[in-house]
Write an enzyme that holds these catalytic residues in place. Structure first.
Site, PDB file in Angstrom:
ATOM      1  N   TRP A   8       0.831  -1.203   0.000  1.00 29.81           N
ATOM      2  CA  TRP A   8       0.000   0.000   0.000  1.00 29.81           C
ATOM      3  C   TRP A   8       0.867   1.256   0.000  1.00 29.81           C
ATOM      4  O   TRP A   8       0.504   2.263  -0.606  1.00 29.81           O
ATOM      5  CB  TRP A   8      -0.909  -0.012   1.235  1.00 29.81           C
ATOM      6  CG  TRP A   8      -1.766   1.218   1.382  1.00 29.81           C
ATOM      7  CD1 TRP A   8      -3.027   1.412   0.893  1.00 29.81           C
ATOM      8  CD2 TRP A   8      -1.422   2.434   2.076  1.00 29.81           C
ATOM      9  NE1 TRP A   8      -3.489   2.655   1.231  1.00 29.81           N
ATOM     10  CE2 TRP A   8      -2.525   3.306   1.955  1.00 29.81           C
ATOM     11  CE3 TRP A   8      -0.303   2.873   2.778  1.00 29.81           C
ATOM     12  CZ2 TRP A   8      -2.535   4.587   2.513  1.00 29.81           C
ATOM     13  CZ3 TRP A   8      -0.303   4.132   3.331  1.00 29.81           C
ATOM     14  CH2 TRP A   8      -1.412   4.980   3.201  1.00 29.81           C
ATOM     15  N   HIS A   9       2.016   1.178   0.658  1.00 29.36           N
ATOM     16  CA  HIS A   9       2.866   2.356   0.792  1.00 29.36           C
ATOM     17  C   HIS A   9       3.555   2.761  -0.502  1.00 29.36           C
ATOM     18  O   HIS A   9       3.939   3.926  -0.653  1.00 29.36           O
ATOM     19  CB  HIS A   9       3.914   2.138   1.890  1.00 29.36           C
ATOM     20  CG  HIS A   9       3.367   2.281   3.272  1.00 29.36           C
ATOM     21  ND1 HIS A   9       2.717   1.256   3.922  1.00 29.36           N
ATOM     22  CD2 HIS A   9       3.359   3.329   4.122  1.00 29.36           C
ATOM     23  CE1 HIS A   9       2.336   1.673   5.124  1.00 29.36           C
ATOM     24  NE2 HIS A   9       2.711   2.924   5.265  1.00 29.36           N
ATOM     25  N   GLY A  10       3.748   1.841  -1.408  1.00 30.54           N
ATOM     26  CA  GLY A  10       4.399   2.244  -2.649  1.00 30.54           C
ATOM     27  C   GLY A  10       4.723   1.098  -3.572  1.00 30.54           C
ATOM     28  O   GLY A  10       4.778  -0.071  -3.152  1.00 30.54           O
TER      29      GLY A  10
END
Length: 469
Positions: free
Chosen positions: A326-328
């Site tokens: 989700w973060h990248g």
């Protein structure tokens, strides 16, 4: 529009005055103002982004009503799939398309298929897309589960989706909390407003005085880690742990404080995570709105911990890997999630991951105090090592960075300014004061404002780290 910008310091008082002194008796007009202000705030980066958030709002508004109206479960499920496919499709296209394509090409090249030319998209990642897609998607899911009724007030729903204080970096609000507040009349509360201003000041201090001060040092160390010895690399890792906490929790504090100025209570997103005594406790105190989102909408539907140890371990891995992704769109984030899964699983298997929730005697003897301190230091240490993977450009850089720490020398700490370590130590002391809810004198806030104004004049200002997610 950045919280730490001149534009915001002009924008906020104008919206505040119009909201409370011009439109204070008409809730619908207040909501229209919030919606317009939110679109101005978001469109300040790039007006083209507005079409995406407007489209996401329209889809989930009509999906919510359609789920409520549908008489049979199968039809409700079809409408829910529309919401999930649309939101994840939007997120996947803008955030992950190039990542998946390039990873696939690298895989084919590694097994002998030489692909030199492939088509990638040159698109700008819309600010905050990971946040508002999750927020609207949870609205549809809650309606499907019967936890929430859909609203036919489109303005209120659009204001919920685009509420400017928390729009681009959270907290990821649930409709069950924020939407009712938008639909009801609000009265100005002086105590709430003062509390909000104090939280804004604290958040601004963490961002501009601490995070932005450490950013140039962290950037230099991680970009040139081969040129530094172990002591400096340890410093770089610790400074990044402090930087990302101050940057992200600083944003959340400003967002929550700003919301209070307009009569809204947002959920707490950070609860002093670096005072945690275990990884389980850390994740219940770090980015709470995201961790609880994954818990409620992914972990529990998978069966949580009630499906046996083996499947439970699988579910833990899924949650942490998805959280990392989700973060990248980078393997470093997935590695970061996997590391946290590996750190968490032993306590999950032994059933000790919730031990800290058990209330013990209010009197803590010296041995227990020392034991808790060791646990806090250990947890901070392993979290900081994991942050190296989060911050480094590649997984190879992450391993090289950690391996090079073996060249540790005490004199290498002299490469870093004593004043920078003073900033970090001061932050932890002040965070502890906040953690213990110790009453703070007004002169403290005045001094903090002076420090913030001084920091704003430097050339080290930067966007919030989580804007890229």
């Amino acid at each position: 529009m950045l919280f730490n910008s001149l534009e915001f310091f002009i924008f906020l008082p104008i919206v505040f005055i119009l909201y409370w002194f011009v439109l204070n008796k008409k809730i619908n007009q207040q909501n229209v103002l919030l919606l317009i202000a939110s679109y101005v705030f978001y469109g300040w980066w790039d007006y083209r982004f507005l079409s995406l958030i407007a489209l996401s709002t329209l889809v989930d508004y009509f999906v919510g009503i359609s789920i409520d109206k549908s008489p049979v479960k199968s039809t409700k499920r079809k409408w829910l799939i529309v919401s999930i496919v649309f939101n994840l499709g939007l997120l996947g296209f803008f955030k992950y398309y190039n990542f998946f394509l390039e990873s696939w090409v690298e895989l084919l090249n590694s097994i002998g298929y030489n692909i030199k030319n492939h088509w990638t998209l040159k698109v700008i990642l819309p600010v905050g897309i990971s946040f508002y897609t999750f927020q609207t998607m949870s609205y549809s899911i809650d309606i499907y589960k019967g936890k929430l009724k859909s609203t036919k007030n489109f303005i209120a729903f659009a204001a919920f989706v685009s509420f400017f204080p928390q729009l681009v970096a959270g907290p990821i609000e649930r409709a069950s909390n924020l939407l009712p507040q938008i639909l009801k009349n609000r009265k100005f509360n002086k105590i709430n407003a003062i509390s909000g201003i104090q939280q804004i000041i604290w958040g601004m201090f963490k961002k501009v005085a601490v995070a932005d001060s450490l950013a140039p040092i962290v950037n230099d160390i991680f970009s040139n880690y081969n040129d530094y010895s172990g002591g400096t690399l340890i410093t770089g890792a610790v400074f990044f742990a402090v930087q990302i906490y101050c940057d992200f929790s600083g944003y959340s504090d400003i967002a929550i404080g700003t919301a209070k100025l307009f009569g809204f209570d947002l959920m707490t997103n950070f609860n002093f995570p670096y005072f945690s005594k275990s990884i389980g406790e850390f994740w219940r105190k770090w980015h709470i709105s995201l961790s609880t989102w994954f818990r409620d909408y992914l972990y529990i539907p998978l069966g949580g911990s009630k499906v046996g140890k083996i499947k439970g371990v699988r579910n833990v891995f899924v949650i942490f890997l998805v959280s990392g992704f989700w973060h990248g769109a980078n393997w470093t984030f997935i590695a970061w999630g996997a590391i946290h899964a590996l750190l968490f699983i032993p306590s999950f298997i032994l059933g000790t991951n919730r031990n800290y929730l058990v209330q013990t005697s209010s009197k803590v003897n010296m041995f227990q105090y020392f034991k808790n301190l060791i646990k806090i230091i250990y947890t901070f240490f392993v979290v900081t090592i994991a942050w190296v993977f989060f911050r480094a450009a590649t997984i190879q850089d992450s391993f090289n960075y950690i391996l090079k720490i073996n060249s540790f020398k005490l004199d290498s700490f002299s490469l870093i300014s004593v004043s920078d370590w003073f900033i970090v130590i001061t932050l932890f002391i002040m965070d502890y004061v906040m953690f213990k809810k110790i009453k703070i004198n007004i002169f403290f806030w005045v001094i903090m404002v002076i420090v913030i104004l001084g920091a704003l004049n430097r050339e080290t200002q930067s966007e919030f780290i989580y804007f890229q997610f």
